[in-house]
Design a protein around this motif. Structure first.
Motif, PDB file in Angstrom:
ATOM      1  N   PHE B  74      37.573  46.674  34.896  1.00 17.06           N
ATOM      2  CA  PHE B  74      37.861  45.301  34.486  1.00 17.06           C
ATOM      3  C   PHE B  74      38.097  45.319  32.983  1.00 17.06           C
ATOM      4  N   GLY B  76      39.087  43.023  29.944  1.00 19.18           N
ATOM      5  CA  GLY B  76      39.229  41.590  29.645  1.00 19.18           C
ATOM      6  C   GLY B  76      39.473  41.306  28.184  1.00 19.18           C
ATOM      7  N   LEU B  77      39.038  40.118  27.771  1.00 19.73           N
ATOM      8  CA  LEU B  77      39.304  39.637  26.417  1.00 19.73           C
ATOM      9  C   LEU B  77      38.286  40.177  25.421  1.00 19.73           C
ATOM     10  N   ARG B  80      34.217  39.478  25.286  1.00 16.88           N
ATOM     11  CA  ARG B  80      33.701  38.828  26.495  1.00 16.88           C
ATOM     12  C   ARG B  80      33.288  39.818  27.581  1.00 16.88           C
ATOM     13  N   ALA B  83      30.032  39.222  29.213  1.00 17.34           N
ATOM     14  CA  ALA B  83      29.987  38.026  30.070  1.00 17.34           C
ATOM     15  C   ALA B  83      30.666  38.280  31.419  1.00 17.34           C
ATOM     16  N   TYR B  84      31.801  38.989  31.422  1.00 20.46           N
ATOM     17  CA  TYR B  84      32.427  39.346  32.712  1.00 20.46           C
ATOM     18  C   TYR B  84      31.466  40.219  33.514  1.00 20.46           C
ATOM     19  N   SER B  86      28.293  40.361  33.355  1.00 20.73           N
ATOM     20  CA  SER B  86      27.165  39.563  33.864  1.00 20.73           C
ATOM     21  C   SER B  86      27.565  38.832  35.139  1.00 20.73           C
ATOM     22  N   GLY B  87      28.782  38.260  35.152  1.00 19.09           N
ATOM     23  CA  GLY B  87      29.262  37.560  36.350  1.00 19.09           C
ATOM     24  C   GLY B  87      29.394  38.517  37.528  1.00 19.09           C
ATOM     25  N   ILE B  88      29.906  39.709  37.254  1.00 16.69           N
ATOM     26  CA  ILE B  88      30.087  40.720  38.319  1.00 16.69           C
ATOM     27  C   ILE B  88      28.727  41.114  38.896  1.00 16.69           C
TER      28      ILE B  88
END
Lengths: 376, 448
Positions: B74, B76-77, B80, B83-84, B86-88
């Motif tokens: 993954f 990302g930006l 972040r 945070a990605y 953590s969501g995963i």
């Protein structure tokens, strides 16, 4: 069953009933009630709800979860959408199915936290750098808070894209009477197309059909390795700058919405024979319109009305037909005329061209039916 | 890699490198190549199923790394990645989520780093810390040492570098380690970090041979010297045993699982009313004066009479002070517009409430009714009929809203009083209901 219920609870119910199993949000008036409902209710259906450290983390976590296969939602208000903006672009680029609720309040900036507005309409459309198309639905009554939330999930799944539910403080926080058993139409959940690739042969972004979202495999998929990226990528999800691949990708992101715009169109059109005037509105202001039109008709006036439920992409066909049948178009909205721009654009191409005018208010109060009647 | 043989008895993973692209894109001597190799060695050591591993990358040169692994990726930006990740992890706790980020990402995403540590979400963060921004031209970052020369600190860096390890360590991280890309035991240490059930971070210092090294005539021993000057020790620095968030969440909520979501509150239509047109009622009081809850009881009483009702509240952003206004419409048919610029009934029960309804008072005509407390009466100029409420001095100010509602229900006969009392009994907690019923009695007497 009659209930006294607000839009926040109906959005949360709609989401959970269609299978939402992940929510991340950050407290912000007037979207906080949705956060509270989701964090309280999600564990009961085996879902996960979390209060993030800020709005950037809210949407980041939601995106991460969605890419593991979750049906994910987040909710915020204008200042939060500002912070979401960069990740909205990421969700478009990586083709992440996601529902974003924007409970509009008076802006700009912190504006009026507890006052209503519809000033994010164009912002939602253009909130990403690069300017790629989005889908935005707009409920104008309690029952639509439920059904359009479900519809938003289905569109997000079908097009693998973030879908906005553009609502507002009054729609979300005003309580009203609703016969929930009769009024709440439960939609059949649609699921993103899953890959059927043989183990080891999965391509995350094949783009063989430019106008169709690519089949999905979850991060954590047991058969195939998934490569997600926010950068310009090839079919394998690998970074590329090759012009032909870059162009194909960007055209795909554009075409997958544009080519299906007619299917996404949703309006409620209520024409009246012999009416020269058509009122076009959306969201909370559509309710003022409905009352104004009912009063005008009771006084013997002939007037048509149209409620836009799918703000983006613009329901061009329905609007063109309705506009062409009238000489005067009145567009009430709680901003300086943002959606009127779209109506004017469509009107401009018509012959004869109907006259378009607005009824606007930006003082944090609802547009009163009397103001609309005065414009008829 | 030898993952998918037809019928493997034992699946072994000789490498986690992506066979499609062999050569790293990093500069000669850059520590990124080394750390990625050592991460690969750690994964080989752990023999994790690559389908259970996610490499989440941040932005910068390090952000190119995920492509070199044959695991889920993954990218990302900037800032972040945590945070990605953590969501995963929250959505799928079975996954081993490994974040690769630079010192730049620790700056822009420091907030996420602190909060992931504080939450103890079970991800592993490897910081490729080369003390400056490599990809964008050698600008200073949050970890650039004091005095260092970079593209944006021509006279020497005036800022103090961030102690990443201490920051996450004092905030509850399960495992915190500082080392360098030169450490021989990195595969073991990385494997250890990945095995931690909680938030693990490794701050790995390395050389940026494109910018930091030439600009500062910097070497491996200089790097160790800076570490020592800053008292930023190497080695395992923190260990904590707080519960991992994704598992703790599931454990905490296991008992509520499979409960029906949402408590539904059906309102039976058990009373009748002869109200044949909308009645627009505004209650203007103060925060803490039970204005909103009283309005809800009134609206629900109307629904119990077969009417439609809406309730719209207005209050300042501070909850426990200032005005509290509820606008209720009850009507025999569906209500579209929920605003009340011109009320039929206005109850004024506090000075703060009065201050908010001046415009509405001015709009009211002779057909309207204003219920106002005696002490506020002199301040109310209106063409509407005034009904002055004179409760005795002992009346609790929290009872005033209900008292006023009872007075106008009794007076206007818009609904039977029984509907109001039935709603109080059905919708309020027993002790609150008792107070409300007393207030209703008082209200009735005031207009008898």
């Amino acid at each position: 069953m009659y209930e006294f219920i607000d839009g926040a609870e109906l959005i949360a119910r709609g989401a959970i009933d269609i299978g939402c199993d992940f929510f991340a949000g950050y407290p912000i008036t007037p979207a906080s009630p949705i956060l509270i409902h989701m964090l309280r209710e999600l564990p009961k259906v085996g879902g996960v709800g979390i209060q993030a450290e800020d709005e950037i983390a809210s949407i980041s976590m939601t995106i991460g979860a969605a890419m593991t296969g979750a049906r994910a939602m987040t909710a915020t208000a204008g200042p939060g959408i500002s912070l979401y903006s960069e990740n909205i672009g990421l969700a478009l680029m990586g083709e992440v199915p996601l529902v974003i609720v924007d409970v509009q309040r008076l802006g700009p900036a912190t504006g009026g936290a507890t006052t209503v507005a519809q000033g994010d309409v164009q912002f939602l459309r253009w909130s990403t750098s690069g300017g790629y198309p989005v889908i935005a639905l707009c409920p104008s009554d309690a029952a639509e808070c439920y059904t359009l939330t479900q519809h938003a999930f289905n569109l997000a799944e079908r097009f693998r894209t973030p879908v906005f539910l553009a609502t507002d403080k009054e729609t979300v926080m005003t309580q009203g009477t609703l016969d929930t058993d009769a009024a709440l139409k439960h939609l059949t959940p649609e699921r993103r197309t899953r890959t059927v690739a043989a183990p080891g042969s999965f391509l995350p972004y094949p783009l063989t059909e430019p106008a169709t979202a690519p089949p999905f495999a979850a991060i954590g998929d047991a058969q195939n390795i998934v490569r997600f990226t926010t950068s310009t990528h090839d079919e394998r999800g690998m970074l590329t700058k090759k012009p032909e691949k870059v162009e194909r990708l960007n055209n795909h992101l554009y075409e997958k919405i544009r080519a299906h715009a007619a299917e996404i169109e949703m309006v409620r059109y209520d024409p009246q024979d012999g009416a020269e005037t058509l009122v076009v509105s959306f969201g909370i202001t559509a309710r003022s319109m409905q009352e104004a039109v009912a009063d005008a008709r009771a006084d013997g006036q002939r007037v048509s009305q149209l409620i836009v439920q799918s703000l983006w992409p613009v329901p061009e066909n329905a609007l063109r037909r309705a506009l062409a049948a009238h000489r005067r178009i009145v567009v009430p909205e709680l901003n300086h005329g943002q959606y009127r721009l779209e109506i004017e654009r469509i009107a401009y191409a018509l012959d004869p061209r109907p006259a378009v005018s607005g009824v606007n208010r930006v003082d944090g109060e609802l547009i009163a039916p009397r103001q609309i009647q005065d414009a008829l | 890699m030898s993952t998918h043989t037809a019928t493997p008895l034992v699946t072994t993973f000789a490498t986690y490198r992506n066979p499609e692209i062999a050569k790293y894109p990093f500069c000669p001597g850059c520590g990124h190549s080394t750390i990625n190799d050592q991460l690969n060695a750690a994964l080989v050591k752990l023999q994790l199923d690559p389908h259970k591993v996610v490499i989440v990358t941040d932005i910068g040169c390090v952000g190119l790394s995920d492509q070199y692994f044959a695991a889920h990726a993954f990218h990302g930006l900037h800032g972040r990645s945590v945070a990605y990740a953590s969501g995963i992890k929250l959505a799928n706790p079975e996954l081993k989520v490994i974040v690769l980020m630079g010192d730049g990402g620790c700056g822009i995403g420091g907030h996420h780093l602190i909060n992931a540590a504080r939450r103890n979400v079970g991800i592993t963060v490897l910081v490729f810390n080369n003390l400056n921004f490599g990809m964008t031209g050698g600008q200073h970052s949050v970890t650039t040492p004091h005095g260092a020369l970079t593209a944006t600190t021509r006279g020497g860096n005036l800022e103090r570098p961030l102690d990443i390890c201490a920051t996450v360590g004092v905030n509850g991280a399960s495992y915190v380690y500082r080392g360098t890309s030169f450490d021989k035991d990195l595969p073991e240490r990385i494997a250890e970090a990945i095995n931690v059930d909680g938030f693990a971070l490794m701050d790995l210092w390395e050389l940026c041979t494109a910018y930091y090294v030439p600009n500062n005539d910097f070497s491996r021993s200089d790097m160790l010297g800076v570490m020592s000057e800053l008292h930023m020790q190497a080695g395992e620095l923190y260990r904590a045993g707080y519960p991992e968030l994704a598992s703790a969440y599931r454990a905490q909520y296991a008992p509520t699982r499979s409960k029906t979501p949402f408590t539904r509150k059906p309102l039976a239509r058990e009373f009748t009313t002869r109200l044949d047109k909308p009645l627009r009622v505004v209650i203007a009081g103060s925060a803490g004066g039970k204005v909103k809850s009283t309005a809800t009881v009134f609206a629900q009483a109307a629904i119990r009479c077969g009417l439609f009702a809406t309730q719209r509240d207005d209050y300042p952003t501070t909850v426990m002070s200032g005005h509290s206004l509820s606008e209720i419409i009850i009507a025999p048919g569906e209500i579209f517009y929920t605003g009340i610029p011109r009320p039929d009934v206005l109850a004024i029960i506090s000075p703060e409430g009065l201050g908010q309804v001046k415009a509405q008072l001015a709009e009211m005509g002779e057909s309207g009714t204003v219920y106002v407390l005696a002490e506020l009466e002199s301040k109310v100029q209106t063409r509407a009929r005034k009904i002055i409420l004179r409760p005795d001095g002992k009346t609790n100010r929290k009872a005033l809203a209900m008292m006023a509602v009872a007075a106008f229900v009794k007076h206007s006969r818009c609904m039977p009083l029984e509907a109001l009392t039935a709603s109080v009994r059905a919708d309020q907690r027993a002790d609150v209901a008792e107070e409300s019923l007393k207030a209703i009695e008082t209200g009735i007497k005031l207009v008898e």
